[in-house]
Design a protein around this motif. Structure first.
Motif, PDB file in Angstrom:
ATOM      1  N   GLY A   4      55.164  57.433  19.178  1.00 36.67           N
ATOM      2  CA  GLY A   4      54.178  56.825  18.305  1.00 36.67           C
ATOM      3  C   GLY A   4      54.359  57.303  16.877  1.00 36.67           C
ATOM      4  O   GLY A   4      55.093  58.262  16.602  1.00 36.67           O
ATOM      5  N   TYR A   5      53.646  56.666  15.947  1.00 42.06           N
ATOM      6  CA  TYR A   5      53.918  56.942  14.536  1.00 42.06           C
ATOM      7  C   TYR A   5      53.338  58.274  14.049  1.00 42.06           C
ATOM      8  O   TYR A   5      53.618  58.702  12.922  1.00 42.06           O
ATOM      9  N   GLN A   6      52.542  58.951  14.881  1.00 44.45           N
ATOM     10  CA  GLN A   6      52.081  60.288  14.513  1.00 44.45           C
ATOM     11  C   GLN A   6      52.624  61.357  15.467  1.00 44.45           C
ATOM     12  O   GLN A   6      52.061  62.451  15.551  1.00 44.45           O
ATOM     13  N   GLU A   7      53.697  61.056  16.145  1.00 47.56           N
ATOM     14  CA  GLU A   7      54.353  62.037  17.003  1.00 47.56           C
ATOM     15  C   GLU A   7      55.615  62.519  16.303  1.00 47.56           C
ATOM     16  O   GLU A   7      56.556  61.749  16.092  1.00 47.56           O
TER      17      GLU A   7
ATOM     18  N   TRP B 144      50.911  47.149  16.541  1.00 47.27           N
ATOM     19  CA  TRP B 144      49.534  47.469  16.927  1.00 47.27           C
ATOM     20  C   TRP B 144      49.173  48.922  16.674  1.00 47.27           C
ATOM     21  O   TRP B 144      48.059  49.348  16.929  1.00 47.27           O
ATOM     22  N   GLY B 145      50.114  49.700  16.208  1.00 42.55           N
ATOM     23  CA  GLY B 145      49.790  51.026  15.697  1.00 42.55           C
ATOM     24  C   GLY B 145      49.483  52.083  16.742  1.00 42.55           C
ATOM     25  O   GLY B 145      48.448  52.748  16.658  1.00 42.55           O
ATOM     26  N   VAL B 146      50.389  52.293  17.712  1.00 42.97           N
ATOM     27  CA  VAL B 146      50.228  53.406  18.646  1.00 42.97           C
ATOM     28  C   VAL B 146      50.487  54.713  17.903  1.00 42.97           C
ATOM     29  O   VAL B 146      51.561  54.920  17.351  1.00 42.97           O
ATOM     30  N   ARG B 147      49.489  55.592  17.905  1.00 41.19           N
ATOM     31  CA  ARG B 147      49.643  56.883  17.229  1.00 41.19           C
ATOM     32  C   ARG B 147      50.375  57.897  18.102  1.00 41.19           C
ATOM     33  O   ARG B 147      51.247  58.615  17.640  1.00 41.19           O
ATOM     34  N   ARG B 148      49.991  57.966  19.385  1.00 42.01           N
ATOM     35  CA  ARG B 148      50.554  58.982  20.267  1.00 42.01           C
ATOM     36  C   ARG B 148      50.157  58.678  21.698  1.00 42.01           C
ATOM     37  O   ARG B 148      49.240  57.870  21.956  1.00 42.01           O
TER      38      ARG B 148
ATOM     39  N   PHE C 187      47.598  55.171  25.455  1.00 44.49           N
ATOM     40  CA  PHE C 187      48.119  55.452  24.128  1.00 44.49           C
ATOM     41  C   PHE C 187      46.981  55.352  23.119  1.00 44.49           C
ATOM     42  O   PHE C 187      46.137  54.453  23.195  1.00 44.49           O
ATOM     43  N   ASN C 188      46.986  56.289  22.182  1.00 43.98           N
ATOM     44  CA  ASN C 188      45.894  56.393  21.219  1.00 43.98           C
ATOM     45  C   ASN C 188      46.080  55.406  20.065  1.00 43.98           C
ATOM     46  O   ASN C 188      47.154  55.316  19.473  1.00 43.98           O
ATOM     47  N   ILE C 189      45.005  54.682  19.781  1.00 48.27           N
ATOM     48  CA  ILE C 189      44.939  53.724  18.669  1.00 48.27           C
ATOM     49  C   ILE C 189      43.867  54.228  17.708  1.00 48.27           C
ATOM     50  O   ILE C 189      42.829  54.737  18.138  1.00 48.27           O
ATOM     51  N   GLU C 190      44.088  54.079  16.398  1.00 46.28           N
ATOM     52  CA  GLU C 190      43.207  54.741  15.438  1.00 46.28           C
ATOM     53  C   GLU C 190      41.778  54.208  15.435  1.00 46.28           C
ATOM     54  O   GLU C 190      40.819  54.989  15.475  1.00 46.28           O
TER      55      GLU C 190
ATOM     56  N   TYR D 233      43.498  53.108  23.676  1.00 46.74           N
ATOM     57  CA  TYR D 233      42.350  54.008  23.743  1.00 46.74           C
ATOM     58  C   TYR D 233      42.016  54.482  22.339  1.00 46.74           C
ATOM     59  O   TYR D 233      42.889  55.010  21.630  1.00 46.74           O
ATOM     60  N   SER D 234      40.779  54.302  21.917  1.00 43.11           N
ATOM     61  CA  SER D 234      40.394  54.656  20.557  1.00 43.11           C
ATOM     62  C   SER D 234      39.045  55.372  20.563  1.00 43.11           C
ATOM     63  O   SER D 234      38.091  54.919  21.188  1.00 43.11           O
ATOM     64  N   GLY D 235      38.983  56.485  19.840  1.00 42.67           N
ATOM     65  CA  GLY D 235      37.729  57.229  19.755  1.00 42.67           C
ATOM     66  C   GLY D 235      37.662  58.325  20.801  1.00 42.67           C
ATOM     67  O   GLY D 235      38.656  58.953  21.147  1.00 42.67           O
ATOM     68  N   GLY D 236      36.467  58.547  21.303  1.00 47.56           N
ATOM     69  CA  GLY D 236      36.253  59.619  22.265  1.00 47.56           C
ATOM     70  C   GLY D 236      35.637  60.833  21.607  1.00 47.56           C
ATOM     71  O   GLY D 236      35.683  61.007  20.393  1.00 47.56           O
ATOM     72  N   TYR D 237      35.041  61.693  22.438  1.00 48.64           N
ATOM     73  CA  TYR D 237      34.412  62.895  21.896  1.00 48.64           C
ATOM     74  C   TYR D 237      35.370  64.082  21.978  1.00 48.64           C
ATOM     75  O   TYR D 237      36.321  64.085  22.757  1.00 48.64           O
ATOM     76  N   ASP D 238      35.099  65.090  21.153  1.00 48.02           N
ATOM     77  CA  ASP D 238      35.914  66.306  21.127  1.00 48.02           C
ATOM     78  C   ASP D 238      35.156  67.451  21.785  1.00 48.02           C
ATOM     79  O   ASP D 238      33.933  67.580  21.634  1.00 48.02           O
ATOM     80  N   ILE D 239      35.884  68.294  22.495  1.00 42.77           N
ATOM     81  CA  ILE D 239      35.302  69.474  23.137  1.00 42.77           C
ATOM     82  C   ILE D 239      35.707  70.694  22.327  1.00 42.77           C
ATOM     83  O   ILE D 239      36.885  71.057  22.276  1.00 42.77           O
TER      84      ILE D 239
END
Length: 333
Positions: A53-56, A154-158, A231-234, A282-288
């Motif tokens: 992906g473009y951020q890997e 479509w902009g897969v980040r990672r 895969f993560n999408i922004e 997959y976009s968003g989600g909470y952080d732990i």
């Protein structure tokens, strides 16, 4: 009290690092991941392509292998230190888990690794540390040093997470082993209502994410099953744009768009047209952030909110297509 210099946490998993997907139609799969999802092909030869992906910044997170059967060849996790590969090898050997040593270059751009099957799950796992960090070619390179390439398609980040399944009779063993042997922490989980001692699904992580891997029961009661790779999408808006565009493309639409209550990310499930493998965008989600984060159990009827907070409910009834899975390879495939 022991000196802090004497403290050694032992081998640890850093994050979900990759997946090797077997595809009967490599060119069609490349069109999907490279041209639509916008992933960079870092290397390709002899029917195997390596993408990121473009951020890997590392060499790859996705391997596509031309082969007759659509199956997952390996699921990979990067460890935190170079020595952790050998330390995990020692622990696995002591626990009588059969392990295969892989030389540097077994996957292009990656160092030495070990492979084993999850006890109970029978999914082929590879652990590694060393991996190249090549620059993208000038025509793809971004001005942002934290991006490996320009954002395209479509902009897969990672790679975000992996989702696997195994039989009801072995799921407790497999899920427990991931926690006890590999150090994954259970974040959210569901037990089978009719058998409350059996895990229905568990979301586990070693990072700030709600899950780096999820494991659940296979409806056809077989081991080593693959449900999806995410895969993560922004942005949420990117998911909606993709939903709109795939109607004009020959791509199998899965489920979504919607938002999960579990993980709290927006999702869209579609299928790689070259192999049929399910892909979640997959976009968003909470952080732990809390070190004492308490695992959360979902029970009926609230578990429906966990599956889908908004959007159409996921069809998980008998025979539902969303329950269909793909096979995984064996230890020495």
């Amino acid at each position: 009290m022991a000196s802090s210099h004497d403290y050694n946490p032992g081998p640890q998993i850093a994050h979900a690092g990759g997946i090797n997907l077997g595809t009967p139609d490599l060119e069609r799969s490349l069109w999907f991941y490279r041209d639509l999802l916008g992933m960079e092909v870092v290397a390709q030869s002899d029917g195997v392509a390596y993408l990121r992906g473009y951020q890997e910044l590392v060499h790859h997170s996705l391997v596509l292998t031309q082969q007759a059967e659509a199956k997952v060849n390996t699921y990979s996790f990067r460890v935190k230190r170079p020595e952790d590969v050998e330390l995990f090898h020692q622990q696995l050997t002591a626990a009588e888990v059969e392990t295969v040593e892989l030389p540097a270059g077994h996957e292009t751009g990656r160092g030495t690794a070990i492979r084993f099957l999850i006890p109970g799950g029978e999914h082929p796992i590879e652990l590694y540390y060393d991996i190249d960090k090549p620059l993208a070619p000038p025509e793809l390179r971004s001005k942002l040093p934290t991006n490996s390439s320009r954002r395209r398609g479509w902009g897969v980040r990672r790679l975000d997470h992996l989702n696997v399944q195994t039989s009801p009779s072995t799921v407790n063993q497999a899920e427990g082993w991931l926690r006890e042997a590999l150090g994954f922490k259970r974040r959210e989980f569901v037990m089978v209502p009719q058998a409350p001692q059996t895990v229905m699904a568990s979301w586990l992580s070693v990072t700030h994410q709600s899950h780096d891997i999820a494991i659940g029961i296979s409806p056809d009661e077989t081991n080593g099953r693959f449900h999806h790779v995410a895969f993560n999408i922004e942005n949420y808006s990117d998911i909606l744009r993709i939903t709109d565009e795939i109607k004009d493309l020959d791509i199998e639409f899965g489920h979504g768009p919607g938002k999960h209550g579990i993980g709290q990310a927006m999702y869209l499930y579609i299928h790689d047209p070259g192999s049929g493998h399910r892909v979640e965008l997959y976009s968003g989600g909470y952080d732990i952030m809390d070190p004492d984060f308490a695992e959360i159990e979902w029970k009926l009827p609230a578990v429906e909110w966990g599956q889908t907070w908004y959007g159409n409910l996921l069809d998980v009834g008998p025979g539902a297509k969303f329950l269909e899975t793909m096979p995984s390879a064996g230890l020495k495939a």
